[in-house]
Write an enzyme that holds these catalytic residues in place. Structure first.
Site, PDB file in Angstrom:
ATOM      1  N   GLY A   1      -5.337  43.537 -54.900  1.00 36.39           N
ATOM      2  CA  GLY A   1      -4.705  44.384 -55.900  1.00 36.39           C
ATOM      3  C   GLY A   1      -3.418  43.791 -56.438  1.00 36.39           C
ATOM      4  O   GLY A   1      -3.148  43.827 -57.642  1.00 36.39           O
ATOM      5  N   LEU A  30      -6.383  45.593 -45.847  1.00 39.36           N
ATOM      6  CA  LEU A  30      -5.524  44.456 -46.151  1.00 39.36           C
ATOM      7  C   LEU A  30      -6.063  43.600 -47.291  1.00 39.36           C
ATOM      8  O   LEU A  30      -5.320  43.223 -48.210  1.00 39.36           O
ATOM      9  CB  LEU A  30      -5.340  43.601 -44.893  1.00 39.36           C
ATOM     10  CG  LEU A  30      -4.376  42.429 -45.013  1.00 39.36           C
ATOM     11  CD1 LEU A  30      -2.978  42.916 -45.383  1.00 39.36           C
ATOM     12  CD2 LEU A  30      -4.338  41.642 -43.701  1.00 39.36           C
ATOM     13  N   ALA A  31      -7.349  43.264 -47.262  1.00 35.20           N
ATOM     14  CA  ALA A  31      -7.914  42.436 -48.327  1.00 35.20           C
ATOM     15  C   ALA A  31      -7.781  43.127 -49.681  1.00 35.20           C
ATOM     16  O   ALA A  31      -7.462  42.488 -50.694  1.00 35.20           O
ATOM     17  CB  ALA A  31      -9.377  42.123 -48.040  1.00 35.20           C
ATOM     18  N   ASP A  32      -8.011  44.425 -49.722  1.00 33.39           N
ATOM     19  CA  ASP A  32      -7.882  45.173 -50.976  1.00 33.39           C
ATOM     20  C   ASP A  32      -6.448  45.170 -51.478  1.00 33.39           C
ATOM     21  O   ASP A  32      -6.199  45.047 -52.684  1.00 33.39           O
ATOM     22  CB  ASP A  32      -8.355  46.613 -50.769  1.00 33.39           C
ATOM     23  CG  ASP A  32      -9.841  46.724 -50.568  1.00 33.39           C
ATOM     24  OD1 ASP A  32     -10.539  47.056 -51.518  1.00 33.39           O
ATOM     25  OD2 ASP A  32     -10.309  46.454 -49.442  1.00 33.39           O
ATOM     26  N   MET A  33      -5.495  45.331 -50.558  1.00 35.27           N
ATOM     27  CA  MET A  33      -4.089  45.339 -50.957  1.00 35.27           C
ATOM     28  C   MET A  33      -3.685  44.001 -51.567  1.00 35.27           C
ATOM     29  O   MET A  33      -3.036  43.937 -52.613  1.00 35.27           O
ATOM     30  CB  MET A  33      -3.199  45.635 -49.747  1.00 35.27           C
ATOM     31  CG  MET A  33      -3.380  46.996 -49.119  1.00 35.27           C
ATOM     32  SD  MET A  33      -2.821  48.356 -50.176  1.00 35.27           S
ATOM     33  CE  MET A  33      -4.375  48.854 -50.903  1.00 35.27           C
TER      34      MET A  33
END
Length: 398
Positions: A180, A174-177
């Protein structure tokens, strides 16, 4: 399952077709960022180490499904940046680029001789996107920062789960999404400032921690001014009531939200409890939040006597905001998902076709599209070397 069957069209263009992106990142956040740009026509070049982006190794039953979804609309070249000749190829790529994405630990790029100042001196129009766990400055800048860590440190995990259980981390990146998507938005802002407002290139500092922290909304202000720390409440809400997941007679679950006064009053009418609309304990949203257990008890009792389909039909007919809790199989069978083409089946060498999420958001005049499948490792190495004037041994020939 009735999915739109699509083929990749290498001749297709998009609104970002003149933008070249060099993506040196690994795993999710950078790939999510460059996917947004690639889906809308940018020439995204994945520069991978000889062993490939580690995202290729996130496999299910031996298959790289993550790579198929997040590697689409990109070209791949392998470079060993410890070799001077291959670093020379990267520098040539950067000279031709509009955007350069990296997610090394802060300071690593500088040690490689690729400090942003150096890159901007070579290419003043370059937008350098630096993704890290904690940002390029601060006491934690030097720490490795996978999404899991910042999902915990941001305060998000402490708000997720039930009060009598441990905090719950999200079961996906989730944090990466989120980082991004923030990164893609910031990149387009920087390109607009450069190309429309007469600016130059610049450096974008994308922190997974700050991206994740933003999801908490006003909680910093609430704590500072009231001293309150919001507690875990499962699928309920500290902010609105009614709002929860409810079990039906057949074991199915529904999610219901009555975030406005009108809808909340309507829900009480539907469940046969109009008296609750005259009860001061439920007169306002704040009152209902204070007495959330009583609200949920009344609503749960109503759902427990009906099948999910019957409950959904009755609630929707009366204008309540409600929906089923789906697993991925349910979602892919749903008529709305199919008609909207939320999932499309793209041609795939391994399986014949591969369902994945469609390009989004949807632009009416300049939509994105599918130009190329996720590349094999170094699939475009020779092609890119030739474009840049190098031979297969990384020697300049032009």
């Amino acid at each position: 399952m009735n999915f739109a069957q699509l083929r990749f069209d290498g001749t297709a263009t998009g609104p970002l077709e003149s933008i070249r992106v060099i993506d040196l990142s690994r795993l999710m956040a950078g790939n999510m960022l460059s996917l947004q740009l690639g889906d809308f026509g940018a020439d995204v070049i994945k520069v991978e180490p000889p062993e490939g982006d580690p995202l290729r190794d996130w496999k299910e039953d031996g298959h790289s499904f993550f790579w198929k979804a997040y590697g689409r609309n990109k070209r791949s070249i392998c470079l060993n940046l410890r070799e001077a000749a291959q670093m020379d190829v990267l520098l040539k790529l950067i000279d031709t680029a509009d955007v350069f994405i990296e997610n090394f630990r802060p300071g690593t790029l500088e040690k490689m001789g690729l400090a942003p100042e150096t890159l901007l001196e070579r290419n003043p129009r370059l937008v350098v996107v630096r993704i890290s766990g904690f940002g390029q400055t601060g006491p934690y800048a030097h720490l490795p920062g996978f999404g899991t860590i910042v999902e915990a440190m941001s305060g998000f995990a402490d708000r997720t789960g039930f009060p009598d259980r441990e905090p719950v981390l999200p079961p996906l990146a989730l944090a990466d999404m989120i980082a991004g998507v923030y990164g893609a938005s910031a990149t387009m802002t920087a390109l607009y400032a450069r190309d429309v407002r007469g600016g130059r290139g610049q450096v974008i500092d994308v922190s997974l921690l700050e991206s994740m922290f933003s999801v908490l909304g006003p909680e910093a202000g609430i704590f500072a001014k009231t001293g309150k720390i919001k507690q875990r409440v499962g699928s309920a809400s500290n902010t609105a009531s009614p709002r929860n997941v409810y079990r039906c007679a057949d074991g199915g679950y529904v999610a219901l939200s009555g975030s406005t006064q009108t809808v909340a009053r309507r829900i009480f009418e539907i469940i046969g409890r109009p008296d609750m609309n005259d009860d001061p304990r439920f007169a306002s949203n704040s009152d209902r939040v204070k007495h959330r257990d009583l609200v949920d008890g009344a609503i749960s009792g109503w759902f427990s006597t009906r099948t999910r389909d019957a409950a959904l039909a009755e609630m929707r007919a009366s204008g309540a905001t409600v929906g089923p809790v789906y697993n991925i199989g349910d979602a892919m069978e749903d008529a709305h998902f199919q008609e909207r083409e939320i999932v499309v089946a793209l041609e795939d060498e391994e399986f014949g076709d591969m369902p994945m999420h469609n390009v989004l958001p949807r632009l009416s005049g300049t939509p994105g599209g599918f130009r190329r499948p996720a590349p094999g490792l170094n699939e475009h190495g020779a092609e890119l070397l030739a474009e840049l004037g190098f031979d297969g041994e990384f020697r300049r020939v032009a």
